[in-house]
Design a protein around this motif. Structure first.
Motif, PDB file in Angstrom:
ATOM      1  N   HIS A 159       0.825  -1.219   0.000  1.00 51.70           N
ATOM      2  CA  HIS A 159       0.000   0.000   0.000  1.00 51.70           C
ATOM      3  C   HIS A 159       0.855   1.263   0.000  1.00 51.70           C
ATOM      4  O   HIS A 159       0.308   2.365   0.131  1.00 51.70           O
ATOM      5  N   GLY A 160       2.178   1.126  -0.127  1.00 52.45           N
ATOM      6  CA  GLY A 160       3.064   2.288  -0.180  1.00 52.45           C
ATOM      7  C   GLY A 160       3.258   2.976   1.154  1.00 52.45           C
ATOM      8  O   GLY A 160       3.580   4.169   1.204  1.00 52.45           O
ATOM      9  N   LEU A 161       3.087   2.223   2.252  1.00 54.32           N
ATOM     10  CA  LEU A 161       3.155   2.812   3.598  1.00 54.32           C
ATOM     11  C   LEU A 161       4.472   2.425   4.277  1.00 54.32           C
ATOM     12  O   LEU A 161       4.503   1.799   5.334  1.00 54.32           O
ATOM     13  N   GLU A 162       5.595   2.808   3.661  1.00 53.17           N
ATOM     14  CA  GLU A 162       6.912   2.426   4.170  1.00 53.17           C
ATOM     15  C   GLU A 162       7.192   3.027   5.546  1.00 53.17           C
ATOM     16  O   GLU A 162       7.803   2.392   6.400  1.00 53.17           O
ATOM     17  N   THR A 163       6.734   4.236   5.777  1.00 57.26           N
ATOM     18  CA  THR A 163       6.964   4.878   7.080  1.00 57.26           C
ATOM     19  C   THR A 163       6.292   4.083   8.204  1.00 57.26           C
ATOM     20  O   THR A 163       6.873   3.870   9.267  1.00 57.26           O
ATOM     21  N   LEU A 164       5.061   3.617   7.934  1.00 60.57           N
ATOM     22  CA  LEU A 164       4.366   2.824   8.942  1.00 60.57           C
ATOM     23  C   LEU A 164       5.042   1.455   9.117  1.00 60.57           C
ATOM     24  O   LEU A 164       5.091   0.921  10.219  1.00 60.57           O
ATOM     25  N   ARG A 165       5.552   0.894   8.013  1.00 58.46           N
ATOM     26  CA  ARG A 165       6.218  -0.407   8.106  1.00 58.46           C
ATOM     27  C   ARG A 165       7.414  -0.339   9.033  1.00 58.46           C
ATOM     28  O   ARG A 165       7.656  -1.246   9.828  1.00 58.46           O
ATOM     29  N   LYS A 166       8.195   0.730   8.971  1.00 62.94           N
ATOM     30  CA  LYS A 166       9.371   0.858   9.837  1.00 62.94           C
ATOM     31  C   LYS A 166       8.977   0.874  11.310  1.00 62.94           C
ATOM     32  O   LYS A 166       9.655   0.294  12.162  1.00 62.94           O
ATOM     33  N   LYS A 167       7.853   1.517  11.608  1.00 58.49           N
ATOM     34  CA  LYS A 167       7.397   1.565  12.997  1.00 58.49           C
ATOM     35  C   LYS A 167       6.891   0.204  13.476  1.00 58.49           C
ATOM     36  O   LYS A 167       6.930  -0.101  14.660  1.00 58.49           O
ATOM     37  N   TYR A 168       6.388  -0.604  12.520  1.00 54.21           N
ATOM     38  CA  TYR A 168       5.763  -1.874  12.864  1.00 54.21           C
ATOM     39  C   TYR A 168       6.740  -3.051  12.823  1.00 54.21           C
ATOM     40  O   TYR A 168       6.402  -4.172  13.180  1.00 54.21           O
ATOM     41  N   THR A 169       7.961  -2.791  12.411  1.00 51.22           N
ATOM     42  CA  THR A 169       8.957  -3.851  12.252  1.00 51.22           C
ATOM     43  C   THR A 169       9.324  -4.471  13.593  1.00 51.22           C
ATOM     44  O   THR A 169       9.340  -3.805  14.627  1.00 51.22           O
ATOM     45  N   ARG A 170       9.638  -5.754  13.545  1.00 49.48           N
ATOM     46  CA  ARG A 170      10.036  -6.514  14.730  1.00 49.48           C
ATOM     47  C   ARG A 170      11.550  -6.620  14.777  1.00 49.48           C
ATOM     48  O   ARG A 170      12.178  -7.072  13.825  1.00 49.48           O
ATOM     49  N   LEU A 171      12.159  -6.220  15.906  1.00 52.56           N
ATOM     50  CA  LEU A 171      13.603  -6.362  16.120  1.00 52.56           C
ATOM     51  C   LEU A 171      13.809  -7.396  17.230  1.00 52.56           C
ATOM     52  O   LEU A 171      14.061  -7.053  18.371  1.00 52.56           O
ATOM     53  N   GLY A 172      13.702  -8.691  16.900  1.00 56.83           N
ATOM     54  CA  GLY A 172      13.712  -9.711  17.942  1.00 56.83           C
ATOM     55  C   GLY A 172      12.382  -9.687  18.673  1.00 56.83           C
ATOM     56  O   GLY A 172      11.673 -10.669  18.727  1.00 56.83           O
ATOM     57  N   ILE A 173      12.025  -8.540  19.234  1.00 55.96           N
ATOM     58  CA  ILE A 173      10.669  -8.279  19.703  1.00 55.96           C
ATOM     59  C   ILE A 173      10.251  -6.970  19.045  1.00 55.96           C
ATOM     60  O   ILE A 173      11.084  -6.209  18.562  1.00 55.96           O
ATOM     61  N   PRO A 174       8.958  -6.685  19.007  1.00 55.92           N
ATOM     62  CA  PRO A 174       8.518  -5.474  18.301  1.00 55.92           C
ATOM     63  C   PRO A 174       9.154  -4.204  18.851  1.00 55.92           C
ATOM     64  O   PRO A 174       9.445  -4.096  20.050  1.00 55.92           O
ATOM     65  N   VAL A 175       9.349  -3.239  17.963  1.00 55.28           N
ATOM     66  CA  VAL A 175       9.891  -1.938  18.361  1.00 55.28           C
ATOM     67  C   VAL A 175       9.068  -1.348  19.500  1.00 55.28           C
ATOM     68  O   VAL A 175       9.612  -0.825  20.481  1.00 55.28           O
ATOM     69  N   TYR A 176       7.762  -1.464  19.399  1.00 55.50           N
ATOM     70  CA  TYR A 176       6.878  -0.913  20.419  1.00 55.50           C
ATOM     71  C   TYR A 176       7.154  -1.550  21.778  1.00 55.50           C
ATOM     72  O   TYR A 176       7.182  -0.867  22.805  1.00 55.50           O
ATOM     73  N   ASN A 177       7.366  -2.884  21.807  1.00 53.74           N
ATOM     74  CA  ASN A 177       7.618  -3.577  23.076  1.00 53.74           C
ATOM     75  C   ASN A 177       8.922  -3.123  23.715  1.00 53.74           C
ATOM     76  O   ASN A 177       9.020  -2.983  24.936  1.00 53.74           O
ATOM     77  N   ILE A 178       9.963  -2.914  22.875  1.00 56.86           N
ATOM     78  CA  ILE A 178      11.234  -2.426  23.424  1.00 56.86           C
ATOM     79  C   ILE A 178      11.046  -1.023  24.001  1.00 56.86           C
ATOM     80  O   ILE A 178      11.544  -0.707  25.084  1.00 56.86           O
ATOM     81  N   THR A 179      10.303  -0.200  23.282  1.00 54.79           N
ATOM     82  CA  THR A 179      10.031   1.155  23.777  1.00 54.79           C
ATOM     83  C   THR A 179       9.311   1.090  25.126  1.00 54.79           C
ATOM     84  O   THR A 179       9.646   1.817  26.068  1.00 54.79           O
ATOM     85  N   HIS A 180       8.333   0.184  25.225  1.00 54.87           N
ATOM     86  CA  HIS A 180       7.588   0.037  26.475  1.00 54.87           C
ATOM     87  C   HIS A 180       8.495  -0.430  27.603  1.00 54.87           C
ATOM     88  O   HIS A 180       8.383   0.038  28.751  1.00 54.87           O
ATOM     89  N   LEU A 181       9.416  -1.361  27.315  1.00 51.13           N
ATOM     90  CA  LEU A 181      10.363  -1.822  28.326  1.00 51.13           C
ATOM     91  C   LEU A 181      11.253  -0.680  28.813  1.00 51.13           C
ATOM     92  O   LEU A 181      11.502  -0.532  30.008  1.00 51.13           O
ATOM     93  N   ILE A 182      11.754   0.122  27.876  1.00 53.34           N
ATOM     94  CA  ILE A 182      12.628   1.238  28.241  1.00 53.34           C
ATOM     95  C   ILE A 182      11.882   2.228  29.127  1.00 53.34           C
ATOM     96  O   ILE A 182      12.417   2.733  30.126  1.00 53.34           O
TER      97      ILE A 182
END
Length: 770
Positions: A159-182
């Motif tokens: 859908h051409g939503l590369e900016t959203l894809r970067k936010k949704y990418t998983r780095l071992g665990i999701p980016v959001y989860n790491i942010t929440h841990l920090i």
């Protein structure tokens, strides 16, 4: 392939059996199919027709996956929308990053897109609908959260939503989860605070948990854990450090010196200690170094006996200073996993036990200096200095939380000449509630028993040799059974024990895999050098003497569900004994078959009681009999009486003592004491009664305390406000979580490391008063 015991337990051919995903067989249920279809909105006549078609087609041993596809195919002919709902609810199951198996729910994709990327609800619905169309095409037994996330990312790119894809990418665990841990930390381990190392640990733990679930464990065992039939402890350590706790032999390091890396290749090497202060430093370093190779606690028994030769001729103040150095070092060595102090335990004696009187004693420079019977006075002095140091607390007056200090009560301990030493220990119990007691007068005791941390135990009942049975080994691993869930699924005694055996089978398979992995790590991967180091011809860690244990949670709720009465009721109590006897019989059978040390223990369920209860409340709704309130559910730990029971202390002792002999792998009796028991005399009297008149093997007097950070006032009970200075914001709470005393949090926020279930249990605890 089914083993002979399961085959013998199967119903007749007329009662078709279904193979569930966790490897357990259960009877085919026409009613379950009808009920599941009615819940999706299918008419009754359609539901009954489809269920009848499936019943006619089903064969003995059919899998649940096959049954679900038969139902789905039939539904597609009737109503495609209901068929899709059935597929999402029953066929497409998701292994989540929270160690659970959940029904697929498209709205969860929508919600995470909105929260993690800021997408609108309309856009999130469009992406999630596209993902659902792709998932329906897959012929897989289970989806995983990472798999779904990658498909979502693919659709975002389309859908051409590369900016959203970067936010949704998983780095071992999701980016959001790491942010929440920090930003917020985690409450999985009450011994850890929020700092960069804990964040690092939790991120690594998540990757290693998934590695264990996906790579080491077969699907049926991973599913059994994630669905909550069993709990596999320390999954993050399964691959690399599979062993749990370890009981050290300090004498070897006194004689041979210390290599903290196990080889001496990467660190300085120390020879045999010459002085008390050096030995104290070595003792702490031993436990810190071995903590890097182990997943659980580090312990030393007969500690003051083995140290006694170093105290010969030393002034008392110098001995006490050495104890202070050791205790402060253990509480300030902020370098264990995830930036926590090592989880340590010290077992102390009031005198030199009779079986050690003629054992050779080693002192400065590792020299033979006589026998331990020659150092009776020094043994008692060391115990006194150790206890006095604990009584004084730290410089602010707070309790030293480590080491867990465990006092052996023997027949000679109760003699009048020991009264002063005993009184001092009970002053420690009355003040902080941190002391533990081992009852060596219990009917099932030999010469030696030691405990490691929360409750895991070794006794000289394996080979009969106290050194082999109790030193340089420990609990290798344990798996916990969800007992209430067995009751929810059983109609009679026969089914109870069939399910119990099935759960035990799963635990056995996990423990065998864990031991196999431990052998690889010790011998093939060169991964555990401290444990692998040699003293003479022998490896330090004696894996053949380690225990493989069955733990359990919720015996009380199992009885309530099945018999209508909890563990306090005489008939329920008898049935509870039968359950544990059956588990012990399986352990004894395994000992004969494998030559390994199988045992049963009371699980120190810091998080498992909360996890099981929460999962069962979701799965069984009102049928699940749990403790606590919504969002803070928990099961009663192991074979304990519920913490909010109004029975008297002597009754609680009579109920729980029967289970200690049946849990030789570890147990504890909690006496949650009120303010009226804040004097040593009362506790001394209780200790005398428990030791002489009961089979309680291990216990602690647990007292809730509060501490004002502002004016350094120590208070009994959980106080919201300091009576001395009026402070409310900076009042800390302390209590025993499962085995060890730990900070709960601040009074106004209770924002420490305790999970919601444990916090609710804390509020529910009934304190004993005179």
């Amino acid at each position: 392939m089914r083993d002979e015991r399961i085959i013998a337990a199967l119903p007749t051919k007329a009662e078709t059996c279904v193979l569930k995903n966790n490897g357990i067989y259960e009877k085919f249920s026409y009613e379950k199919i009808v009920k599941s279809l009615l819940m999706l909105g299918a008419p009754l006549w359609t539901s009954e027709k489809i269920a009848s078609q499936v019943a006619t087609t089903a064969y003995d041993g059919i899998s649940t996956a096959e049954i679900k596809m038969l139902v789905y195919d039939s539904l597609c002919e009737f109503n495609e929308d209901i068929a899709d709902r059935y597929l999402a609810t029953n066929k497409l199951r998701v292994r989540t990053s929270r160690d659970k198996i959940e029904t697929f729910d498209q709205t969860k994709i929508e919600d995470t897109l909105i929260v993690e990327t800021g997408a609108s609800r309309e856009l999130a619905h469009t992406i999630a609908s596209d993902v659902w169309k792709e998932l329906k095409k897959l012929n897989v037994q289970y989806l995983t959260a990472p798999m779904i996330r990658e498909i979502v990312n693919t659709k975002l790119v389309e859908h051409g939503l590369e900016t959203l894809r970067k936010k949704y990418t998983r780095l071992g665990i999701p980016v959001y989860n790491i942010t929440h841990l920090i930003e917020n930390g985690s409450r999985d381990n009450a011994n850890m605070i929020h700092n960069p190392e804990t964040v690092h640990k939790y991120v690594a733990d998540e990757a290693l948990k998934q590695y264990s679930l996906l790579h080491i464990l077969p699907n049926e065992l991973a599913d059994a854990h994630m669905s909550g039939d069993i709990h596999i402890h320390d999954l993050e350590f399964f691959a690399g450090r599979p062993m749990n706790c370890l009981q050290h032999d300090l004498r070897l390091f006194i004689r041979h010196g210390l290599k903290v890396d196990g080889t001496g290749d990467h660190t300085s090497v120390a020879g045999p200690p010459k002085h008390m202060e050096t030995l104290m430093n070595h003792a702490g370093e031993i436990m810190l170094a071995s903590q890097q190779n182990m997943s659980g606690g580090q312990a030393m028994s007969l500690w003051n006996v083995f140290v006694a030769p170093f105290a010969r001729g030393m002034p008392y103040e110098q001995v006490k200073q050495a104890m202070q150095m050791f205790i402060f070092n253990l509480n300030m060595a902020y370098a264990a996993r995830g930036s926590q102090v090592p989880f340590t335990s010290i077992n102390l004696e009031f005198n030199v036990p009779s079986f050690l009187q003629d054992e050779p004693a080693y002192g400065p420079r590792g020299q033979l200096v006589g026998t331990y019977g020659d150092f009776e006075e020094e043994t008692r002095i060391l115990q006194r200095a150790f206890t006095e140091t604990l009584l004084e607390g730290d410089s602010d007056g707070k309790p030293h939380l480590f080491p867990n200090t465990i006092y052996n009560i023997r027949k000679e301990t109760l003699k009048s000449e020991m009264e002063e030493d005993l009184m001092r220990v009970h002053e420690l119990s009355a003040k902080y509630g941190t002391a533990y007691f081992i009852n060596m007068l219990a009917s099932y005791r030999g010469n030696m028993a030691n405990y490691m941390g929360c409750r895991t135990s070794l006794q000289d009942n394996w080979t009969g040799d106290w050194e082999k049975d109790c030193f340089r080994t420990g609990n290798l691993a344990y798996v916990t059974l969800n007992l209430p869930r067995i009751a929810y699924q059983s109609k009679d005694d026969s089914e109870i024990f069939e399910y119990l055996d099935s759960y035990l089978d799963m635990a056995i398979n996990v423990l065998k895999l864990r031991r196999e992995q431990a052998l690889y790590c010790l011998n093939d991967y060169n991964l555990l050098p401290f444990l692998h180091q040699k003293f003479g011809e022998d490896m330090y860690y004696q894996i053949d003497n380690s225990t493989l244990s069955f733990g359990f949670v919720g015996l009380n709720e199992m009885l309530q569900s099945y018999l209508g009465q909890g563990i306090e009721h005489p008939e329920s109590h008898k049935f509870a004994i039968k359950i544990l006897e059956h588990m012990n019989q399986r352990a004894d059978q395994l000992k004969k078959e494998t030559g390994l040390r199988w045992t049963v223990l009371q699980t120190p369920a810091e998080s498992t009681a909360y996890r099981f209860a929460s999962l069962d409340k979701e799965k069984f709704n009102e049928q699940a009999l749990v403790q606590g309130d919504k969002g803070a559910y928990y099961y009663t730990n192991s074979s304990h009486v519920p913490v909010n029971s109004d029975i008297l202390l002597p009754e609680k002792i009579k109920i729980e003592e029967k289970f200690h002999q049946l849990t030789p792998g570890g147990h504890i009796f909690h006496a949650f004491m009120g303010e009226s028991y804040s004097n040593a005399d009362s506790l001394m009297s209780l200790t005398d009664k428990i030791s002489r008149k009961s089979d309680i093997g291990f216990w602690a007097y647990s007292s809730a305390i509060s501490f004002c950070i502002k004016c350094k006032t120590l208070m009994k009970g959980l106080n919201d406000k300091c009576p001395t200075c009026g402070e409310s914001k900076d009042v800390e709470w302390y209590d025993r979580i499962t085995g060890y005393v730990q900070q709960v949090g601040r009074a106004k926020s209770a924002s420490g490391g305790w999970n919601k279930g444990k916090m609710q249990e804390l509020r529910d605890r009934r304190r004993f008063e005179r």
